[in-house]
Scaffold this motif. Structure first.
Motif, PDB file in Angstrom:
ATOM      1  N   GLY A  54       9.885   0.563   0.958  1.00 41.22           N
ATOM      2  CA  GLY A  54       8.925   1.603   0.592  1.00 41.22           C
ATOM      3  C   GLY A  54       7.493   1.128   0.786  1.00 41.22           C
ATOM      4  N   ILE A  55       7.221  -0.078   0.334  1.00 37.67           N
ATOM      5  CA  ILE A  55       5.864  -0.640   0.435  1.00 37.67           C
ATOM      6  C   ILE A  55       5.485  -0.855   1.900  1.00 37.67           C
ATOM      7  CG2 ILE A  55       4.505  -2.727  -0.018  1.00 37.67           C
ATOM      8  CD1 ILE A  55       5.971  -2.842  -2.778  1.00 37.67           C
ATOM      9  N   ALA A  56       6.430  -1.370   2.688  1.00 32.11           N
ATOM     10  CA  ALA A  56       6.151  -1.592   4.117  1.00 32.11           C
ATOM     11  C   ALA A  56       5.793  -0.272   4.789  1.00 32.11           C
ATOM     12  CB  ALA A  56       7.357  -2.247   4.793  1.00 32.11           C
ATOM     13  N   GLY A  57       6.503   0.786   4.421  1.00 31.96           N
ATOM     14  CA  GLY A  57       6.201   2.101   4.980  1.00 31.96           C
ATOM     15  C   GLY A  57       4.790   2.538   4.632  1.00 31.96           C
ATOM     16  N   LEU A  58       4.377   2.278   3.403  1.00 28.82           N
ATOM     17  CA  LEU A  58       3.033   2.684   2.963  1.00 28.82           C
ATOM     18  C   LEU A  58       1.948   1.873   3.663  1.00 28.82           C
ATOM     19  CD1 LEU A  58       3.715   2.941  -0.877  1.00 28.82           C
ATOM     20  CD2 LEU A  58       3.384   4.860   0.689  1.00 28.82           C
ATOM     21  N   LEU A  59       2.234   0.598   3.951  1.00 28.13           N
ATOM     22  CA  LEU A  59       1.209  -0.275   4.517  1.00 28.13           C
ATOM     23  C   LEU A  59       1.257  -0.335   6.042  1.00 28.13           C
ATOM     24  CD1 LEU A  59       1.257  -3.350   2.061  1.00 28.13           C
ATOM     25  CD2 LEU A  59      -0.365  -1.445   2.126  1.00 28.13           C
ATOM     26  N   GLY A  60       2.295   0.262   6.632  1.00 32.87           N
ATOM     27  CA  GLY A  60       2.378   0.278   8.092  1.00 32.87           C
ATOM     28  C   GLY A  60       2.850  -1.038   8.697  1.00 32.87           C
ATOM     29  N   CYS A  61       3.789  -1.718   8.009  1.00 28.98           N
ATOM     30  CA  CYS A  61       4.318  -2.967   8.570  1.00 28.98           C
ATOM     31  C   CYS A  61       5.834  -2.995   8.417  1.00 28.98           C
ATOM     32  CB  CYS A  61       3.692  -4.167   7.868  1.00 28.98           C
ATOM     33  SG  CYS A  61       4.068  -4.258   6.101  1.00 28.98           S
ATOM     34  N   ARG A  62       6.444  -4.110   8.784  1.00 26.80           N
ATOM     35  CA  ARG A  62       7.884  -4.248   8.616  1.00 26.80           C
ATOM     36  C   ARG A  62       8.178  -4.810   7.219  1.00 26.80           C
ATOM     37  NH1 ARG A  62       7.939  -5.734  14.449  1.00 26.80           N
ATOM     38  NH2 ARG A  62       7.316  -7.839  13.887  1.00 26.80           N
ATOM     39  N   ALA A 248       6.186  -0.987  -6.399  1.00 23.42           N
ATOM     40  CA  ALA A 248       6.503  -0.027  -5.329  1.00 23.42           C
ATOM     41  C   ALA A 248       6.185   1.393  -5.786  1.00 23.42           C
ATOM     42  CB  ALA A 248       7.972  -0.144  -4.937  1.00 23.42           C
ATOM     43  N   ARG A 249       6.554   1.707  -7.028  1.00 19.51           N
ATOM     44  CA  ARG A 249       6.299   3.053  -7.543  1.00 19.51           C
ATOM     45  C   ARG A 249       4.791   3.307  -7.693  1.00 19.51           C
ATOM     46  NH1 ARG A 249       8.745   8.140  -8.914  1.00 19.51           N
ATOM     47  NH2 ARG A 249       6.737   9.200  -9.046  1.00 19.51           N
ATOM     48  N   ALA A 250       4.082   2.300  -8.187  1.00 17.36           N
ATOM     49  CA  ALA A 250       2.631   2.447  -8.377  1.00 17.36           C
ATOM     50  C   ALA A 250       1.935   2.655  -7.037  1.00 17.36           C
ATOM     51  CB  ALA A 250       2.067   1.212  -9.079  1.00 17.36           C
ATOM     52  N   MET A 251       2.389   1.923  -6.020  1.00  8.93           N
ATOM     53  CA  MET A 251       1.753   2.067  -4.702  1.00  8.93           C
ATOM     54  C   MET A 251       2.029   3.436  -4.115  1.00  8.93           C
ATOM     55  SD  MET A 251       2.047  -1.669  -2.924  1.00  8.93           S
ATOM     56  CE  MET A 251       1.504  -1.008  -1.351  1.00  8.93           C
ATOM     57  N   GLU A 252       3.270   3.895  -4.300  1.00 13.94           N
ATOM     58  CA  GLU A 252       3.627   5.229  -3.799  1.00 13.94           C
ATOM     59  C   GLU A 252       2.713   6.276  -4.447  1.00 13.94           C
ATOM     60  OE1 GLU A 252       7.898   5.779  -4.141  1.00 13.94           O
ATOM     61  OE2 GLU A 252       7.560   7.953  -4.221  1.00 13.94           O
TER      62      GLU A 252
END
Ligand SMILES: *Cc1c(COP(=O)(O)O)cnc(C)c1O
Length: 387
Positions: A54-62, A248-252
């Motif tokens: 989930g975090i990788a998706g938000l930050l644009g990385c693997r 992960a939830r906080a970043m989302e």
């Protein structure tokens, strides 16, 4: 006290209900060791890998480029010490700048004791640094550039994408501390072009004690914490499943709610417009390249600490300079780097708003602030000397 207004979101934030709900099952049900082979361990490992994806998706990385740490400070220390040491055969020169967070400045000071050389670039009166100044400081033995994305005291935003392009052209590792940026402005590591980026949970409504370091595949870095092979052998220590799920939830939530920062910016701008009407008051740092929730103002003739205490009596939580420097009573290194004289830096107040703040909060701050400044000035020998 008519109201409680929390206006110190750059220091820390409350844990949100969403985050608590995401963490709770990790304490009650999924408390197994993520390294264990049985289902209790595998379930915890699944929570962590879900969070990483989930975090990788938000930050644009693997996902494999995200490494969890116990704080933003740890991530900063790891990035700097790990990359500097991994490249020491190539060179021992690092470029950074004067308004970095103490977790960067002190880590660099440690590296200097080990024999590394650090160039600390200055900033202009607005707190900004240009890519050209970074490029001019590059030497044949430069191996690392560390410039923060957004400043924690004055909220200034650095041209990281352009600085990262300079680093890349010279094949130098580029690290940015994005702890204050996430949730306020877009943070996409691919778009920024950085090799390493640090984040912390507690500035965005996850608990204190969780952070992460993005390390682009291929970046040379040594371990900071050796241990039992966690995080692909790069960072030892049994994973904090609950806090990772919470981060992960906080970043989302932070990234999803970023549009609401327009409202926060309008609130901040209203505060700024009213506060500068108080005589002998100035805003510290650029208003153009600035985080939407940050306001940092200098009131001549008073001590910021006294103002913070007076506001506290009215139910308002704010800070002077940064949370780190307010305990020491030293003038803020950030304000000094802007060329603000020590006595003016002392009279500075930082208000940092978040999506939780309302129009009523701003009204209340405005109602209490000017009388507090006036009261302190009336008692102040500094002020009497100025008049
Ligand atoms: C808060 C902060 C840190 C440190 O993060 P912790 O998780 O508190 O260690 C680092 N850099 C910046 C810019 C910060 O605001």
């Amino acid at each position: 006290m008519d109201r409680i207004v929390y206006a110190d979101n750059a220091a820390t934030t409350s844990v949100s209900e969403n985050v608590i709900n995401a963490m709770m099952p990790c304490f009650t049900e999924y408390w197994g060791n993520p390294s264990s082979l049985y289902s209790g361990g595998r379930n915890a490992a699944n929570i962590i890998s879900g969070a990483r994806e989930g975090i990788a998706g938000l930050l644009g990385c693997r996902p494999g480029e995200i490494y969890f740490t116990a704080s933003g400070s740890e991530a900063n220390n790891w990035a700097l010490k790990g990359a500097a040491r991994a490249n020491q055969k190539k060179g021992r020169h690092i470029i950074s700048q004067k308004t970095e967070h103490p977790a960067v400045l002190q880590a660099l000071a440690s590296l200097q004791k080990e024999g590394y050389e650090v160039t600390y670039l200055g900033v202009d009166r607005d707190g900004i640094l240009t890519p050209g100044e970074v490029e001019a400081a590059i030497r044949p033995d430069t191996t690392l550039i560390a410039i923060m994305y957004a400043n924690n005291e004055i909220g200034t935003i650095m041209p990281i994408k352009e600085i990262a392009a300079v680093a890349k052209a010279h094949k130098i590792t580029m690290f940015t501390d994005a702890v204050q940026a996430i949730g306020s402005i877009p943070v996409n590591v691919t778009d920024l072009g950085v090799d390493m980026l640090s984040l912390s949970g507690h500035k965005i409504r996850a608990p204190k004690g969780i952070g992460l370091l993005y390390i682009k595949t291929g970046t040379r870095i040594q371990n900071l914490i050796d241990g039992g092979g966690q995080e692909k052998g790069k960072r030892g220590g049994t994973e904090n499943t609950a806090y990772i799920a919470g981060l992960a939830r906080a970043m989302e939530d932070a990234v999803e709610g970023i549009e609401d920062m327009e409202r926060v910016k309008a609130l901040r701008d209203r505060l700024a417009a009213e506060i500068i009407k108080i005589p002998h008051t100035r805003i510290n740092g650029s208003m153009k390249y600035r985080l939407p929730g940050n306001l940092n103002v200098a009131f001549e003739g008073i001590e910021g600490e006294s103002l913070v205490l007076l506001l506290d009596m009215a139910g308002i939580s704010a800070s002077t300079g940064s949370a780190c420097s307010s305990a020491s009573l030293e003038p803020s290194h950030v304000l000094l780097a802007l060329g603000i004289p020590a006595e003016k830096a002392h009279g500075s107040l930082r208000l940092t708003l978040s999506r939780v703040n309302t129009e009523e909060d701003a009204d209340y701050i405005l109602e209490k602030l000017a009388p507090a400044v006036q009261r302190l000035r009336e008692m102040s020998p500094l002020w009497n000397g100025l008049q």
